[in-house]
Scaffold this active site. Structure first.
Site, PDB file in Angstrom:
ATOM      1  N   GLU A 256       0.838  -1.209   0.000  1.00  0.00           N
ATOM      2  CA  GLU A 256       0.000   0.000   0.000  1.00  0.00           C
ATOM      3  C   GLU A 256       0.870   1.255   0.000  1.00  0.00           C
ATOM      4  O   GLU A 256       1.874   1.271   0.696  1.00  0.00           O
ATOM      5  CB  GLU A 256      -0.913  -0.021   1.236  1.00  0.00           C
ATOM      6  CG  GLU A 256      -1.939  -1.128   1.142  1.00  0.00           C
ATOM      7  CD  GLU A 256      -2.829  -1.242   2.390  1.00  0.00           C
ATOM      8  OE1 GLU A 256      -2.888  -0.295   3.184  1.00  0.00           O
ATOM      9  OE2 GLU A 256      -3.442  -2.294   2.544  1.00  0.00           O
ATOM     10  N   HIS A 274      -8.358   0.744   1.586  1.00  0.00           N
ATOM     11  CA  HIS A 274      -8.233   0.447   3.030  1.00  0.00           C
ATOM     12  C   HIS A 274      -9.235   1.268   3.869  1.00  0.00           C
ATOM     13  O   HIS A 274      -8.846   2.146   4.642  1.00  0.00           O
ATOM     14  CB  HIS A 274      -6.791   0.659   3.512  1.00  0.00           C
ATOM     15  CG  HIS A 274      -6.450  -0.133   4.750  1.00  0.00           C
ATOM     16  ND1 HIS A 274      -5.201  -0.649   5.004  1.00  0.00           N
ATOM     17  CD2 HIS A 274      -7.209  -0.500   5.816  1.00  0.00           C
ATOM     18  CE1 HIS A 274      -5.219  -1.296   6.172  1.00  0.00           C
ATOM     19  NE2 HIS A 274      -6.427  -1.212   6.668  1.00  0.00           N
TER      20      HIS A 274
HETATM   21  C1  GLV Z   1      -6.943  -1.573  10.285  1.00  0.00           C
HETATM   22  O1  GLV Z   1      -6.457  -1.946   9.293  1.00  0.00           O
HETATM   23  C2  GLV Z   1      -6.851  -2.211  11.576  1.00  0.00           C
HETATM   24  O2  GLV Z   1      -6.135  -3.213  11.752  1.00  0.00           O
HETATM   25  O3  GLV Z   1      -7.491  -1.705  12.491  1.00  0.00           O
END
Ligand code: GLV
Length: 308
Positions: A256, A274
């Protein structure tokens, strides 16, 4: 004197106010590489670090944090932190479980519906000006009712996804560490939708690669809302291109914010940036929990949600 705390990103105002009432708060401003340099300089002398999923809190950072008592990650996953290095130095690591379970499970269903009902493809067609009107056989997708959802990792989020999927009339199969679930091979071979909910660890890196994708039904869909490296992204692009599976919906990626170039050109994959826990309510609750962990530990109390 208030104990010094480093934040890597700004938190909601109400949460900042709570933290500032008992701590001297400093915040990183940089981005990318500049952020890393700034991070290493600023962490020195801080008693607490509030980190995000995108911050690599490795041994170098932990050693630079010579006064750290706690690293409070604003995430449920903590693969971005070298927990062993923290533990060696007696630094407590906390995460934010539970508060993001519903938001992430909701988003998993959103991805599942988007890919099985071809929502992305439809929207792209419409925005391109290529929609010529309703047609009987246009963009036909797959119905969820009566289909099997295979949940890889029946933890908090996996269970919340199962409950929602049951409301859609799906049957549930699951793998699990703690009780007798279905072996992964069989789950992959029999499920119509496979959804990943294991944390990223040494054991789950590339859990889904070419052999696993080949084992799935040609009509099946893969959903990933956990961490990118759980899936071999190049293998997934290959499987989607060759229609070894019907489609995929991803919220997380191996590198990412980069996404495998082939995925960007394929119609049978939904790509989200995400967003699993990205609601105002949930992000506020996550920040609040991280800050309550910091205040507890710096006040000499046990952490609320330590990483075990
Ligand atoms: C987000 O990706 C988390 O792990 O809270």
């Amino acid at each position: 004197m208030k104990p010094p705390v480093l934040l890597t990103r700004k938190l909601p105002a109400s949460v900042m106010a709570r933290l500032e009432a008992s701590c001297a708060v400093e915040q990183c401003e940089g981005d990318g590489l500049a952020a890393r340099r700034e991070f290493l300089t600023r962490v020195a002398g801080k008693q607490a670090l509030v980190s995000m999923v995108t911050d690599t809190v490795d041994r170098t950072v932990i050693e630079a944090g010579d006064a750290l008592q706690i690293i409070a990650n604003v995430a449920v996953g903590y693969n971005n932190i070298d927990v062993a290095a923290a533990r060696e130095r007696g630094i407590i690591v906390t995460n934010t479980p539970d508060v993001l379970t519903d938001a992430t499970a909701d988003f998993t269903l959103a991805l599942m519906l988007a890919v099985t009902r071809r929502l992305g493809e439809g929207e792209r067609m419409l925005r391109r000006g290529d929609w010529k009107g309703w047609a009987f056989d246009q963009l036909l997708g797959m119905q969820l009712h009566g289909k099997q959802l295979g949940i890889v990792g029946l933890g908090r989020i996996g269970r919340a996804v199962a409950a929602r999927a049951q409301a859609f009339g799906m049957t549930i199969a699951h793998t699990s560490r703690s009780d007798a679930g279905m072996p992964l091979d069989r789950l992959l071979a029999t499920s119509d939708v496979v959804s990943l909910h294991v944390p990223l660890t040494g054991e789950t890196r590339h859990l889904i690669g070419q052999p696993e994708l080949a084992r799935m039904k040609r009509t099946a869909y893969l959903i990933n809302t956990t961490r990118g490296p759980v899936v071999d992204e190049a293998a997934l692009a290959w499987a989607l291109k060759n229609q070894l599976i019907a489609g995929a919906a991803l919220d997380v990626y191996e590198h990412e914010p980069q996404v495998h170039a082939d995925l960007l050109t394929l119609e049978n994959v939904v790509l989200a940036p995400h967003l699993g826990s990205a609601t105002t309510e949930t992000r506020t609750a996550m920040a609040d929990l991280a800050v309550r962990n910091v205040i507890a530990v710096l006040g000499g109390d046990p952490p609320l949600t330590p990483v075990t």
